[in-house]
Scaffold this motif. Structure first.
Motif, mmCIF file in Angstrom:
data_model
loop_
_atom_site.group_PDB
_atom_site.id
_atom_site.type_symbol
_atom_site.label_atom_id
_atom_site.label_comp_id
_atom_site.label_asym_id
_atom_site.label_seq_id
_atom_site.Cartn_x
_atom_site.Cartn_y
_atom_site.Cartn_z
ATOM 1 N N TRP A 52 -18.694 42.811 135.641
ATOM 2 C CA TRP A 52 -19.024 44.027 136.686
ATOM 3 C C TRP A 52 -19.396 44.274 137.821
ATOM 4 N N ILE A 53 -20.314 43.310 138.149
ATOM 5 C CA ILE A 53 -20.971 43.257 139.547
ATOM 6 C C ILE A 53 -19.866 43.089 140.394
ATOM 7 N N PHE A 54 -19.311 41.863 140.286
ATOM 8 C CA PHE A 54 -18.144 41.258 141.058
ATOM 9 C C PHE A 54 -17.042 42.488 141.434
ATOM 10 N N LEU A 55 -16.559 42.922 140.378
ATOM 11 C CA LEU A 55 -15.508 44.062 140.236
ATOM 12 C C LEU A 55 -15.987 45.349 140.935
ATOM 13 N N GLU A 56 -16.892 45.598 140.955
ATOM 14 C CA GLU A 56 -17.571 46.846 141.314
ATOM 15 C C GLU A 56 -17.736 46.735 142.903
ATOM 16 N N TRP A 57 -18.328 45.515 143.532
ATOM 17 C CA TRP A 57 -18.220 45.518 145.043
ATOM 18 C C TRP A 57 -17.013 45.057 145.601
ATOM 19 N N SER A 58 -16.164 44.683 144.839
ATOM 20 C CA SER A 58 -14.890 44.276 145.443
ATOM 21 C C SER A 58 -14.192 45.686 145.808
ATOM 22 N N ILE A 59 -14.295 46.404 144.717
ATOM 23 C CA ILE A 59 -13.678 47.884 144.654
ATOM 24 C C ILE A 59 -14.091 48.755 146.065
ATOM 25 N N LEU A 60 -15.540 48.432 146.140
ATOM 26 C CA LEU A 60 -16.131 49.510 147.224
ATOM 27 C C LEU A 60 -15.646 48.774 148.600
ATOM 28 N N PHE A 61 -15.586 47.257 148.990
ATOM 29 C CA PHE A 61 -15.193 46.568 149.924
ATOM 30 C C PHE A 61 -13.763 47.071 150.447
ATOM 31 N N LYS A 62 -12.901 47.260 149.262
ATOM 32 C CA LYS A 62 -11.489 47.341 149.327
ATOM 33 C C LYS A 62 -11.477 49.083 149.942
ATOM 34 N N THR A 63 -12.371 49.765 149.284
ATOM 35 C CA THR A 63 -12.098 51.083 149.715
ATOM 36 C C THR A 63 -12.673 51.158 151.086
ATOM 37 N N ALA A 64 -13.702 50.395 151.702
ATOM 38 C CA ALA A 64 -14.141 50.593 153.043
ATOM 39 C C ALA A 64 -13.004 50.127 154.011
ATOM 40 N N ALA A 65 -12.063 49.208 153.441
ATOM 41 C CA ALA A 65 -10.914 48.738 154.357
ATOM 42 C C ALA A 65 -9.921 50.060 154.315
ATOM 43 N N VAL A 66 -9.617 50.739 153.254
ATOM 44 C CA VAL A 66 -8.799 51.728 153.115
ATOM 45 C C VAL A 66 -9.164 52.921 154.107
ATOM 46 N N VAL A 67 -10.624 52.985 154.231
ATOM 47 C CA VAL A 67 -10.841 54.087 154.955
ATOM 48 C C VAL A 67 -10.774 53.860 156.812
ATOM 49 N N PHE A 68 -11.223 52.430 156.892
ATOM 50 C CA PHE A 68 -11.146 51.959 158.287
ATOM 51 C C PHE A 68 -9.594 51.732 158.811
ATOM 52 N N LEU A 69 -8.793 51.305 157.947
ATOM 53 C CA LEU A 69 -7.338 50.864 158.419
ATOM 54 C C LEU A 69 -6.417 51.927 158.108
ATOM 55 N N ARG A 70 -7.105 53.237 157.608
ATOM 56 C CA ARG A 70 -6.160 54.324 157.335
ATOM 57 C C ARG A 70 -5.183 53.950 156.326
ATOM 58 N N LYS A 71 -5.318 53.481 155.325
ATOM 59 C CA LYS A 71 -4.073 53.187 154.229
ATOM 60 C C LYS A 71 -3.924 54.122 153.248
ATOM 61 N N GLY A 72 -4.949 55.129 153.359
ATOM 62 C CA GLY A 72 -4.740 56.162 152.317
ATOM 63 C C GLY A 72 -3.602 57.066 152.561
ATOM 64 N N GLN A 73 -3.260 58.084 151.448
ATOM 65 C CA GLN A 73 -1.994 58.614 151.361
ATOM 66 C C GLN A 73 -2.198 60.189 151.640
#
Length: 604
Positions: A583-604
């Motif tokens: 859980w802890i590995f997947l949880e923080w992987s998701i949080l880091f990927k979310t941060a990347a989506v925000v800063f790289l403007r990859k949302g839709q």
């Protein structure tokens, strides 16, 4: 660090002193002011009805008496009812035996057969299975068609003119609750007697302030139309029931001329069990009635915080005071003295318990009752927390430690994000208002966590990214690529996911989690459930999230096939909750990927 500990320790000590000593003093002074007195007595002058008046002026009263194994007191209670000074055609009495395992119902019937002189309608309702007092009250009050419902314990005797006095108060249509004076016939100890004398004085001052809190189950009356059914797991029903009525705008009246006398004498074991239960109930009611501390409730908010919320916190405050003083005692003479005073107080409080055969001064007995009461309430609160935790989170596949860690993480992350992004949210709000007409935020109904008993519905809060009334003509539809309903600012918010920021308020409230399945709209739910196997199970025991494995692996939903793919991701995330390391590995992987989506403007 030392300064912070000193401040926290002194604040804890002040709150303990405030709750026990300063609050009663402030309450007495405030309630004695002419302004407060005139406010609390703003209702028309109460007139007590007499038998010479027309019975038609009197409200019909339904007296409901829940009973569980009350064979010792039921006969005296029924005989007392026969002496009530109230027209017999204006009152009905129902003794509801809730799965009694003794002779309560049989003794009641035999007593009624011997009361040939009584023409009051007294009914014995016997349920073979015990369902609990709350279920009895909800059913009995729900079935009542009376103007006023009176509630009383079997072991309490009430003054003969109680109904007439209460009826005069209910002439004022703003009055929803009438409480009386509670008295112990035989206190179990000197400490118990002093405690209830103190509580009665506080209640009188709260009533003078117009901020009466709750009632005592021995005897109180409510306006039937104001009744709000209790939740099935309610502990302190005699507090929550009246408070729900007051929360809806009705007034509560404390009438000292109405007296309820408690016949039952509690021994030490029974008293401790009762106080543990009260402690659990106090925590529950503070959580569920926390809105009563909002400024709009004025005097009631002040009394609820000072008298009820702090009572729950006092055991923790005492622990903080002791450990903080111990930590600072070697560096500060003042804290050394404070630690010594605390240890002396606890020692004096324990002496009557350690040496019960010795006659100690009354002040030491009172101190013993007070400290043991806080200990019992603290234990009861812990039991309630454990019970709620097991009920809400232990479902067989999730590690309870993960659930606890996840909630702590949610609180910390939401607080940090709300503080850090506050300037950004202000700029976003300004941009939305400049770009298009309409509100800055919008609330949308979504499907929340699913349990064995129910599926929750929540309102998510988001920044508005579409034109106002975007679904007025089309109804609920999925957003599409280059959707014309999306505003210029909204397009930027969506690709950076900044429109999701207000949902951290949902996380803080406990409606959502930072990471979890996407909260689906109810309009789509039935269709998706029929089209996608095990769709609804994706949120079983899980709060929906602002972000999640599905959200960072795939964009916004445009069709059922998109949702089908996301459902597989959601089930994969749920499986990670069975082991902490996964859980802890997947949880923080998701949080880091979310941060990347925000800063790289990859949302839709």
């Amino acid at each position: 660090m030392t300064t912070s500990i000193a401040v926290i320790t002194l604040l804890a000590m002040f709150l303990v002193v405030y709750h026990h000593a300063l609050y009663p003093i402030v309450l007495r002074l405030w309630s004695a002011k002419p302004k407060a007195a005139s406010k609390s007595n703003s209702a028309p002058i109460v007139r007590h009805f007499s038998q010479t008046e027309n019975d038609q002026d009197l409200p019909f009263i339904d007296l409901i008496i829940p009973a569980y194994n009350e064979a010792e007191f039921v006969a005296a209670k029924l005989m007392m009812i026969s002496a009530l000074d109230y027209p017999s055609n204006k009152i009905r009495v129902r003794l509801v035996c809730d799965g009694c395992t003794d002779d309560t119902a049989e003794i009641a019937r035999q007593t009624l057969q011997s009361m040939h002189f009584c023409d009051v309608d007294i009914q014995v309702v016997e349920h073979l299975k015990n369902r609990g007092k709350v279920a009895v009250l909800n059913e009995a009050i729900g079935q009542s068609e009376a103007d006023v419902v009176a509630l009383s314990d079997v072991s309490a005797l009430i003054s003969v003119d109680a109904m007439l006095i209460a009826a005069s108060h209910f002439e004022n249509h703003s009055v929803g609750v009438v409480c009386g004076h509670y008295q112990l016939l035989n206190p179990g100890s000197e400490g118990e007697q002093k405690y209830w004398q103190y509580q009665r004085k506080v209640r009188e001052n709260e009533a003078n302030l117009g901020a009466l809190l709750g009632a005592h189950g021995a005897f109180y009356l409510i306006r039937r139309q104001a009744f709000v059914p209790l939740r099935e797991d309610t502990i302190n029903d005699d507090f929550v029931l009246p408070m729900n009525i007051m929360a809806n705008g009705y007034r509560a009246v404390h009438e000292p001329d109405i007296c309820a006398v408690e016949l039952e004498q509690a021994n030490d074991d029974l008293d401790r069990a009762r106080r543990k239960r009260i402690g659990a109930g106090n925590l529950q009611q503070v959580v569920r009635l926390r809105h009563m501390m909002l400024p709009r409730f004025k005097g009631q908010a002040f009394a609820f915080f000072s008298g009820k919320a702090l009572r729950v916190a006092v055991p923790l405050l005492l622990i903080v005071s002791a450990f903080g003083s111990a930590y600072l005692a070697f560096e500060s003479l003042m804290f050394g003295v404070l630690l010594g005073l605390q240890l002396a107080g606890y020692s004096l409080a324990l002496l009557p318990r350690v040496f019960p055969s010795i006659s100690f001064p009354n002040v030491m007995k009172t101190l013993n009752y007070l400290i043991e009461g806080h200990a019992a309430c603290f234990y009861g609160s812990l039991e309630y927390v454990v019970y709620r935790f097991k009920r809400e989170y232990f479902d067989g596949y999730r590690d309870p430690l993960i659930t606890l860690s996840k909630r702590i993480q949610d609180i910390i992350l939401s607080l940090v994000m709300l503080i850090v992004t506050a300037p950004v949210m202000i700029l976003v709000a300004i941009a939305i208002r400049v770009d298009s007409s309409g509100p800055v935020f919008y609330r949308q109904l979504r499907v929340g966590k699913m349990t064995h008993q129910r599926t929750e519905l929540i309102y998510v809060i988001k920044f508005r990214s579409m034109q106002q009334h975007a679904e007025l003509n089309s109804g609920a539809v999925w957003a599409t690529h280059n959707d014309p309903r999306i505003t210029r600012v909204g397009r930027f918010l969506r690709c950076t996911r900044l429109d999701e920021l207000p949902q951290f308020f949902n996380v803080l409230r406990g409606d959502m989690s930072v990471v979890g399945p996407r909260p689906e709209r109810p309009e789509f739910y039935g269709k998706l459930e029929r089209a996608i196997p095990f769709f609804k199970e994706r949120t079983f025991g899980l709060k929906p999230g602002i972000t999640g494995l599905a959200q960072v692996s795939q964009g916004y939903d445009g069709c059922i096939e998109d949702v089908r793919n996301k459902a597989a991701f959601d089930h994969s995330y749920a499986l990670s909750l069975s082991r902490y390391s996964y859980w802890i590995f997947l949880e923080w992987s998701i949080l880091f990927k979310t941060a990347a989506v925000v800063f790289l403007r990859k949302g839709q």
